[in-house]
Design an enzyme around this catalytic site. Structure first.
Site, PDB file in Angstrom:
ATOM      1  N   ARG A  53       0.805  -1.246   0.000  1.00  0.00           N
ATOM      2  CA  ARG A  53       0.000   0.000   0.000  1.00  0.00           C
ATOM      3  C   ARG A  53       0.826   1.278   0.000  1.00  0.00           C
ATOM      4  O   ARG A  53       0.405   2.269  -0.603  1.00  0.00           O
ATOM      5  CB  ARG A  53      -1.051  -0.026   1.106  1.00  0.00           C
ATOM      6  CG  ARG A  53      -0.588   0.092   2.489  1.00  0.00           C
ATOM      7  CD  ARG A  53      -1.342  -0.836   3.418  1.00  0.00           C
ATOM      8  NE  ARG A  53      -0.771  -2.172   3.329  1.00  0.00           N
ATOM      9  CZ  ARG A  53      -1.476  -3.254   3.063  1.00  0.00           C
ATOM     10  NH1 ARG A  53      -2.758  -3.184   2.898  1.00  0.00           N
ATOM     11  NH2 ARG A  53      -0.866  -4.429   2.994  1.00  0.00           N
ATOM     12  N   THR A  54       1.971   1.277   0.649  1.00  0.00           N
ATOM     13  CA  THR A  54       2.748   2.533   0.653  1.00  0.00           C
ATOM     14  C   THR A  54       3.264   2.809  -0.758  1.00  0.00           C
ATOM     15  O   THR A  54       3.193   3.938  -1.255  1.00  0.00           O
ATOM     16  CB  THR A  54       3.918   2.444   1.655  1.00  0.00           C
ATOM     17  OG1 THR A  54       3.391   2.009   2.903  1.00  0.00           O
ATOM     18  CG2 THR A  54       4.583   3.791   1.835  1.00  0.00           C
ATOM     19  N   LYS A  69      26.204  -4.534  -9.173  1.00  0.00           N
ATOM     20  CA  LYS A  69      27.596  -4.374  -9.630  1.00  0.00           C
ATOM     21  C   LYS A  69      28.452  -3.737  -8.540  1.00  0.00           C
ATOM     22  O   LYS A  69      29.589  -3.377  -8.772  1.00  0.00           O
ATOM     23  CB  LYS A  69      27.630  -3.489 -10.877  1.00  0.00           C
ATOM     24  CG  LYS A  69      26.824  -4.029 -12.041  1.00  0.00           C
ATOM     25  CD  LYS A  69      26.916  -3.055 -13.220  1.00  0.00           C
ATOM     26  CE  LYS A  69      25.629  -2.991 -13.981  1.00  0.00           C
ATOM     27  NZ  LYS A  69      25.605  -1.862 -14.924  1.00  0.00           N
ATOM     28  N   ARG A  73      11.923   3.295   0.656  1.00  0.00           N
ATOM     29  CA  ARG A  73      11.705   2.351   1.766  1.00  0.00           C
ATOM     30  C   ARG A  73      12.876   1.389   1.797  1.00  0.00           C
ATOM     31  O   ARG A  73      13.174   0.733   0.803  1.00  0.00           O
ATOM     32  CB  ARG A  73      10.410   1.573   1.571  1.00  0.00           C
ATOM     33  CG  ARG A  73      10.348   0.370   2.491  1.00  0.00           C
ATOM     34  CD  ARG A  73       9.035  -0.335   2.471  1.00  0.00           C
ATOM     35  NE  ARG A  73       8.003   0.470   3.113  1.00  0.00           N
ATOM     36  CZ  ARG A  73       6.832  -0.023   3.507  1.00  0.00           C
ATOM     37  NH1 ARG A  73       6.547  -1.299   3.308  1.00  0.00           N
ATOM     38  NH2 ARG A  73       5.942   0.755   4.071  1.00  0.00           N
ATOM     39  N   HIS A  94       8.277   5.339  10.112  1.00  0.00           N
ATOM     40  CA  HIS A  94       7.365   5.290   8.963  1.00  0.00           C
ATOM     41  C   HIS A  94       6.502   6.558   9.062  1.00  0.00           C
ATOM     42  O   HIS A  94       5.317   6.516   9.356  1.00  0.00           O
ATOM     43  CB  HIS A  94       6.509   4.021   9.054  1.00  0.00           C
ATOM     44  CG  HIS A  94       5.804   3.638   7.787  1.00  0.00           C
ATOM     45  ND1 HIS A  94       5.711   4.471   6.690  1.00  0.00           N
ATOM     46  CD2 HIS A  94       5.157   2.490   7.454  1.00  0.00           C
ATOM     47  CE1 HIS A  94       5.020   3.841   5.738  1.00  0.00           C
ATOM     48  NE2 HIS A  94       4.689   2.641   6.171  1.00  0.00           N
TER      49      HIS A  94
HETATM   50  N1  ASP Z   1       3.120  -1.873   6.593  1.00  0.00           N
HETATM   51  C1  ASP Z   1       3.594  -1.332   7.831  1.00  0.00           C
HETATM   52  C2  ASP Z   1       5.101  -1.168   7.770  1.00  0.00           C
HETATM   53  O1  ASP Z   1       5.663  -1.329   6.707  1.00  0.00           O
HETATM   54  C3  ASP Z   1       3.150  -2.146   8.993  1.00  0.00           C
HETATM   55  C4  ASP Z   1       3.569  -3.594   8.954  1.00  0.00           C
HETATM   56  O2  ASP Z   1       4.148  -4.040   7.957  1.00  0.00           O
HETATM   57  O3  ASP Z   1       3.290  -4.265   9.940  1.00  0.00           O
HETATM   58  O4  ASP Z   1       5.683  -0.846   8.763  1.00  0.00           O
HETATM   59  N1   CP Z   2       1.097   0.184   5.949  1.00  0.00           N
HETATM   60  C1   CP Z   2       2.113  -0.143   5.112  1.00  0.00           C
HETATM   61  O1   CP Z   2       3.178   0.444   5.146  1.00  0.00           O
HETATM   62  O2   CP Z   2       1.815  -1.116   4.210  1.00  0.00           O
HETATM   63  P1   CP Z   2       2.826  -1.738   3.156  1.00  0.00           P
HETATM   64  O3   CP Z   2       3.925  -2.389   3.952  1.00  0.00           O
HETATM   65  O4   CP Z   2       2.016  -2.716   2.368  1.00  0.00           O
HETATM   66  O5   CP Z   2       3.371  -0.626   2.311  1.00  0.00           O
END
Ligand code: ASP
Ligand code: CP
Length: 339
Positions: free
Chosen positions: A65-66, A94, A115, A148
């Site tokens: 989702r992010t 590389k 991320r 986050h």
């Molecule tokens: N999606 C959130 C994160 O990336 C929460 C989780 O993965 O539990 O931190």
């Molecule tokens: N809430 C969240 O960060 O979801 P994802 O890890 O799916 O991006």
């Protein structure tokens, strides 16, 4: 720390530096943007805001989702996107260093959204930006077990909206439950709580997964009231919001989460009746067994709404970074905004 001067936003690295006026502004902006998007012609107006901008989505750590919400948030504003999700497809194989990779991205784009499994890498990328001729803003979309921040912002928006008729977040009892030690969402959300008056945080976790001391020290330093417990049933009737998190098993080194009775840290049709009728249930998602899918139909479950809010809050963050808030105000009061 994130760069924030006189209500401006540049890098978004962690949740610590956000002050209440900026949080309120981001929430208002989010609502304004989603209203514009609903109006005839509104989506097209939004798409014309940044047609020349380009974004890099660097997501070597998994995300659904992010990644998708940032990708779509960019597209809503007309920003074109590039992505690397698997470092095996980049010149990192590389041996190209992290710093050189980030510097390369900055050669082509106007913002880097990233991320990483490592804590502190967004801050490291931001520090690098201070040393190169063409710096771009860095947005932390999740860094290791640490931060986050954009999740925390969308969580604030969800809380504020859910309590809009009841004075907002101020004065609420908010429980955060689960693997608080390794969950970055709860760490970031705790970092914003000092901005709200008379909030009482209830940290519900198995003793081995209790919130880390650095977060608790910050809460104490800012006078945010908090209590800790491992018994959900004792606090369930008292709380206004239950922020559930999953066991972060990917960080296990010696199978520490195996054999843990997570049932005590879950919400299901059996303990749901103990929750106040106007309380809300949140979760950053993805979920594990800690929220029974049968809970989805309960009107107090807001996690799917929270997920959708994420995309709009991320549009607002980009609007703020690119300083387009005045354009949004104009659109909101123009034909598209008036509907
Ligand atoms: N999606 C959130 C994160 O990336 C929460 C989780 O993965 O539990 O931190
Ligand atoms: N809430 C969240 O960060 O979801 P994802 O890890 O799916 O991006």
């Amino acid at each position: 720390m994130q760069s924030e001067m006189a209500g401006r936003l540049y890098h978004v690295l962690d949740s610590h530096g956000f002050e209440r006026p900026l949080l309120d502004e981001l929430c208002e902006l989010t609502t304004r943007i989603r209203n514009i998007a609903k109006m005839p012609g509104g989506a097209r107006e939004l798409q014309m805001l940044l047609p020349e901008a380009r974004a890099m989505l660097y997501f070597p750590q998994p995300s659904t989702r992010t990644f998708l919400s940032f990708n779509n948030a960019c597209h809503i504003l007309g920003i074109r996107t590039s992505e690397i999700r698997d470092p095996a497809t980049s010149s990192e194989v590389k041996g190209e260093s992290f710093d050189d990779s980030i510097r390369t991205f900055s050669s082509y784009v106007d913002v880097i959204i990233m991320r990483t499994p490592e804590a502190g890498y967004a801050a490291r990328a931001a520090a690098l930006m201070g040393r190169i001729p063409r710096p771009v803003p860095i947005i932390n979309a999740g860094s290791g077990k640490d931060q986050h921040p954009t999740q925390a912002l969308l969580d604030i928006y969800t809380l504020e909206r859910s309590f809009a008729e009841r004075g907002g977040i101020d004065g609420k009892v908010i429980a955060m439950m689960g693997d608080l030690r390794r969950g970055r969402t709860v760490r970031s959300l705790c970092g914003l709580m000092r901005n709200y008056r008379d909030v009482h945080l209830v940290l519900v976790a198995p003793p081995a997964f209790a919130m880390e001391e650095d977060v608790k020290q910050r809460l104490r330093a800012h006078g945010t009231r908090f209590t800790e417990t491992s018994r959900l049933s004792e606090v369930l009737p008292e709380i206004d919001a239950l922020y559930v998190t999953r066991m972060q098993t990917e960080w296990d080194t010696e199978g520490e989460s195996h054999g843990m009775d997570y049932a005590q840290f879950s919400i299901n049709p059996r303990n749901l009746p103990q929750l106040k009728h106007d309380a809300i249930i949140m979760h950053p998602l993805p979920r594990g067994p800690e929220i029974d899918p049968a809970v989805d139909d309960d009107p107090r479950a807001v996690y799917w709404r929270q997920e959708r809010n994420g995309m709009w809050m991320r549009v607002a963050i980009l609007v703020k970074i690119f300083r387009l808030e005045d354009r949004i105000a104009e659109l909101a009061s123009g034909p598209a905004g008036r509907g």
